[in-house]
Motif scaffolding. Sequence first.
Motif, PDB file in Angstrom:
ATOM      1  N   LEU A   1      72.640  25.988  10.175  1.00  0.00           N
ATOM      2  CA  LEU A   1      72.115  26.328  11.855  1.00  0.00           C
ATOM      3  C   LEU A   1      71.584  27.811  12.100  1.00  0.00           C
ATOM      4  CD1 LEU A   1      72.391  25.094  14.570  1.00  0.00           C
ATOM      5  CD2 LEU A   1      74.854  26.006  14.606  1.00  0.00           C
ATOM      6  N   ILE A   2      72.364  28.619  11.495  1.00  0.00           N
ATOM      7  CA  ILE A   2      72.077  30.043  11.773  1.00  0.00           C
ATOM      8  C   ILE A   2      70.746  30.417  11.162  1.00  0.00           C
ATOM      9  CG2 ILE A   2      72.584  32.385  11.329  1.00  0.00           C
ATOM     10  CD1 ILE A   2      74.147  31.144  13.497  1.00  0.00           C
ATOM     11  N   ASN A   3      70.439  29.692  10.021  1.00  0.00           N
ATOM     12  CA  ASN A   3      69.267  29.844   9.165  1.00  0.00           C
ATOM     13  C   ASN A   3      68.105  29.382  10.214  1.00  0.00           C
ATOM     14  OD1 ASN A   3      67.816  30.894   6.854  1.00  0.00           O
ATOM     15  ND2 ASN A   3      67.113  28.887   6.515  1.00  0.00           N
ATOM     16  N   GLN A   4      68.146  28.367  10.803  1.00  0.00           N
ATOM     17  CA  GLN A   4      67.381  27.596  11.622  1.00  0.00           C
ATOM     18  C   GLN A   4      67.053  28.272  12.489  1.00  0.00           C
ATOM     19  OE1 GLN A   4      65.798  24.764  10.406  1.00  0.00           O
ATOM     20  NE2 GLN A   4      64.354  24.519  12.209  1.00  0.00           N
ATOM     21  N   LEU A   5      67.936  28.731  13.438  1.00  0.00           N
ATOM     22  CA  LEU A   5      68.062  29.513  14.562  1.00  0.00           C
ATOM     23  C   LEU A   5      66.918  30.700  14.169  1.00  0.00           C
ATOM     24  CD1 LEU A   5      71.181  29.251  16.303  1.00  0.00           C
ATOM     25  CD2 LEU A   5      69.254  28.102  17.020  1.00  0.00           C
ATOM     26  N   GLU A   6      67.221  31.325  13.116  1.00  0.00           N
ATOM     27  CA  GLU A   6      66.560  32.697  12.754  1.00  0.00           C
ATOM     28  C   GLU A   6      65.169  32.429  12.566  1.00  0.00           C
ATOM     29  OE1 GLU A   6      68.741  34.314   9.651  1.00  0.00           O
ATOM     30  OE2 GLU A   6      70.255  35.399  10.849  1.00  0.00           O
ATOM     31  N   CYS A   7      64.765  31.225  11.963  1.00  0.00           N
ATOM     32  CA  CYS A   7      63.488  30.839  11.482  1.00  0.00           C
ATOM     33  C   CYS A   7      62.830  30.542  12.841  1.00  0.00           C
ATOM     34  CB  CYS A   7      63.130  29.515  10.858  1.00  0.00           C
ATOM     35  SG  CYS A   7      63.985  30.020   8.908  1.00  0.00           S
ATOM     36  N   SER A   8      63.187  29.939  13.707  1.00  0.00           N
ATOM     37  CA  SER A   8      62.552  29.726  15.220  1.00  0.00           C
ATOM     38  C   SER A   8      62.296  31.044  15.723  1.00  0.00           C
ATOM     39  CB  SER A   8      63.565  28.583  15.764  1.00  0.00           C
ATOM     40  OG  SER A   8      63.659  27.507  15.261  1.00  0.00           O
ATOM     41  N   HIS A   9      63.398  31.868  15.731  1.00  0.00           N
ATOM     42  CA  HIS A   9      63.177  33.115  16.477  1.00  0.00           C
ATOM     43  C   HIS A   9      62.212  34.179  15.767  1.00  0.00           C
ATOM     44  CE1 HIS A   9      64.281  36.537  18.747  1.00  0.00           C
ATOM     45  NE2 HIS A   9      64.465  37.319  17.599  1.00  0.00           N
ATOM     46  N   LYS A  10      62.293  33.958  14.531  1.00  0.00           N
ATOM     47  CA  LYS A  10      61.052  34.493  13.655  1.00  0.00           C
ATOM     48  C   LYS A  10      59.575  34.124  13.999  1.00  0.00           C
ATOM     49  CE  LYS A  10      64.063  36.241   9.865  1.00  0.00           C
ATOM     50  NZ  LYS A  10      64.100  36.507   8.298  1.00  0.00           N
ATOM     51  N   ASN A  11      59.739  32.893  13.947  1.00  0.00           N
ATOM     52  CA  ASN A  11      58.372  32.130  14.155  1.00  0.00           C
ATOM     53  C   ASN A  11      57.648  32.436  15.629  1.00  0.00           C
ATOM     54  OD1 ASN A  11      58.119  30.947  11.808  1.00  0.00           O
ATOM     55  ND2 ASN A  11      59.158  29.073  12.304  1.00  0.00           N
ATOM     56  N   LEU A  12      58.477  32.343  16.581  1.00  0.00           N
ATOM     57  CA  LEU A  12      58.370  33.042  17.942  1.00  0.00           C
ATOM     58  C   LEU A  12      57.800  34.340  18.145  1.00  0.00           C
ATOM     59  CD1 LEU A  12      58.257  32.258  20.945  1.00  0.00           C
ATOM     60  CD2 LEU A  12      60.644  32.900  21.210  1.00  0.00           C
ATOM     61  N   ASN A  13      58.674  35.381  17.235  1.00  0.00           N
ATOM     62  CA  ASN A  13      58.141  36.709  17.297  1.00  0.00           C
ATOM     63  C   ASN A  13      56.836  37.003  16.525  1.00  0.00           C
ATOM     64  OD1 ASN A  13      60.368  37.628  18.753  1.00  0.00           O
ATOM     65  ND2 ASN A  13      61.495  38.185  16.859  1.00  0.00           N
ATOM     66  N   GLN A  14      56.698  36.052  15.364  1.00  0.00           N
ATOM     67  CA  GLN A  14      55.386  36.108  14.860  1.00  0.00           C
ATOM     68  C   GLN A  14      54.179  35.651  15.787  1.00  0.00           C
ATOM     69  OE1 GLN A  14      55.440  37.601  11.735  1.00  0.00           O
ATOM     70  NE2 GLN A  14      53.402  37.654  11.667  1.00  0.00           N
ATOM     71  N   VAL A  15      54.354  34.633  16.466  1.00  0.00           N
ATOM     72  CA  VAL A  15      53.302  34.279  17.422  1.00  0.00           C
ATOM     73  C   VAL A  15      53.128  35.228  18.581  1.00  0.00           C
ATOM     74  CG1 VAL A  15      52.836  32.563  19.159  1.00  0.00           C
ATOM     75  CG2 VAL A  15      53.767  31.454  16.770  1.00  0.00           C
ATOM     76  N   MET A  16      54.383  35.858  19.031  1.00  0.00           N
ATOM     77  CA  MET A  16      53.867  36.691  20.144  1.00  0.00           C
ATOM     78  C   MET A  16      53.398  37.954  19.542  1.00  0.00           C
ATOM     79  SD  MET A  16      57.400  36.387  22.546  1.00  0.00           S
ATOM     80  CE  MET A  16      56.739  37.496  23.712  1.00  0.00           C
ATOM     81  N   LYS A  17      53.714  38.488  18.295  1.00  0.00           N
ATOM     82  CA  LYS A  17      52.948  39.578  17.528  1.00  0.00           C
ATOM     83  C   LYS A  17      51.436  39.332  17.360  1.00  0.00           C
ATOM     84  CE  LYS A  17      57.295  41.691  15.805  1.00  0.00           C
ATOM     85  NZ  LYS A  17      57.019  42.781  16.692  1.00  0.00           N
ATOM     86  N   SER A  18      51.146  38.120  17.076  1.00  0.00           N
ATOM     87  CA  SER A  18      49.872  37.679  16.878  1.00  0.00           C
ATOM     88  C   SER A  18      48.964  37.456  17.801  1.00  0.00           C
ATOM     89  CB  SER A  18      49.807  36.466  15.937  1.00  0.00           C
ATOM     90  OG  SER A  18      50.816  36.716  14.584  1.00  0.00           O
ATOM     91  N   VAL A  19      49.449  37.403  19.006  1.00  0.00           N
ATOM     92  CA  VAL A  19      48.684  36.884  20.102  1.00  0.00           C
ATOM     93  C   VAL A  19      47.620  38.292  20.382  1.00  0.00           C
ATOM     94  CG1 VAL A  19      48.671  36.782  22.855  1.00  0.00           C
ATOM     95  CG2 VAL A  19      50.336  35.560  21.126  1.00  0.00           C
ATOM     96  N   GLY A  20      46.284  37.805  20.850  1.00  0.00           N
ATOM     97  CA  GLY A  20      45.541  38.921  20.856  1.00  0.00           C
ATOM     98  C   GLY A  20      45.796  39.823  22.198  1.00  0.00           C
ATOM     99  N   ASP A  21      46.387  39.498  23.155  1.00  0.00           N
ATOM    100  CA  ASP A  21      46.686  40.232  24.379  1.00  0.00           C
ATOM    101  C   ASP A  21      48.082  40.914  24.237  1.00  0.00           C
ATOM    102  OD1 ASP A  21      44.516  39.089  25.742  1.00  0.00           O
ATOM    103  OD2 ASP A  21      45.656  37.568  26.426  1.00  0.00           O
ATOM    104  N   GLY A  22      48.062  42.129  24.837  1.00  0.00           N
ATOM    105  CA  GLY A  22      49.290  42.831  24.747  1.00  0.00           C
ATOM    106  C   GLY A  22      50.480  42.219  25.538  1.00  0.00           C
TER     107      GLY A  22
END
Length: 312
Positions: free
Chosen positions: A103-124
């Motif tokens: 469960l914690i691993n799944q939550l961390e993966c979702s959090h990392k994916n969200l952070n990765q998406v936000m960091k990859s967006v072309g806007d600040g």
Amino acid sequence: MEKCRVTDNHQIRITIVGLCLLGTIFVAVYFNYFKGIDVVYTHLFYVVIVMVGLWYKQYVVQLAMFLGMFHIVMDYLSNGIFLMAPVLRASILLFVASGIYFLINQLECSHKNLNQVMKSVGDGIIVVDLEKRVTMLNRVAEELTGWTNDEAQGKSFNLIFNLSHENQEYLVSNPVDEVLRTDFTTTSTKHAMITDRYGNRFSIEDSATPVKDSNGVTTGVVLIFRDISQRKAQNERIEYLSYHDHLTGLYNRRYFEEELKRIDGRRHFPLSIIMGDINNLKMINDAFGHLAGDRVIYNVHACQDTKLEIFR
């Protein structure tokens, strides 16, 4: 400072887990040897397992195996024989620990994916809390503000996002303040600029949106912005060329016709217009080429005594 804070939190967590584990083992020994009870203390194992699962998930399964074996051994030393009940409780401990891990691993993966998406967006992207303290900057925001995500953590939004009007005599509203005041999404005003920590200025457009939890309560603000300096310069260049001659820089016919409509009114009278031309320009173009004709036009414009103007 951020590194020191993380180290302090790690030490506090290790201390809490260690004390709970030692306390659980002490209670287990006490209940087994002095009270003859082997059920009550096993419930305390779940407290340690949950804490380790939240803070150090990579060790939660090993801890459950250790506590399960510890319970089986304690029960054997107390009764002198192996019983199925301790084995069943140890299996339940392992099952719960495995569930917590996944469960914690799944939550961390979702959090990392969200952070990765936000960091990859072309806007600040800048996220702030209700105290207007920065909680996250993505890669583009780091480039435009000059602050890294780690450096900006916990700092005032106004320090990181230095917003101003392109004309220093005017003020521009702060989008985060507007969202916190109205609880609605706001868009940028025209002529907004930011100054990074090194003094560089950029024209921007931005929008700010409240961040809400599952109950609809605002917990912060997310600001999205982009650098439009190049686009703005291109638009200004296009606008300039649409009203000016590209050779001389003088106003062109389009500008003249629009100005004529504007000034063709009684309040502008009396009105005078002076016009002039260059004699034999066609002959120059035919004899020496259009480049020579262009040089003649430019030289006539550059000469102060014969410069063409429109007088209002």
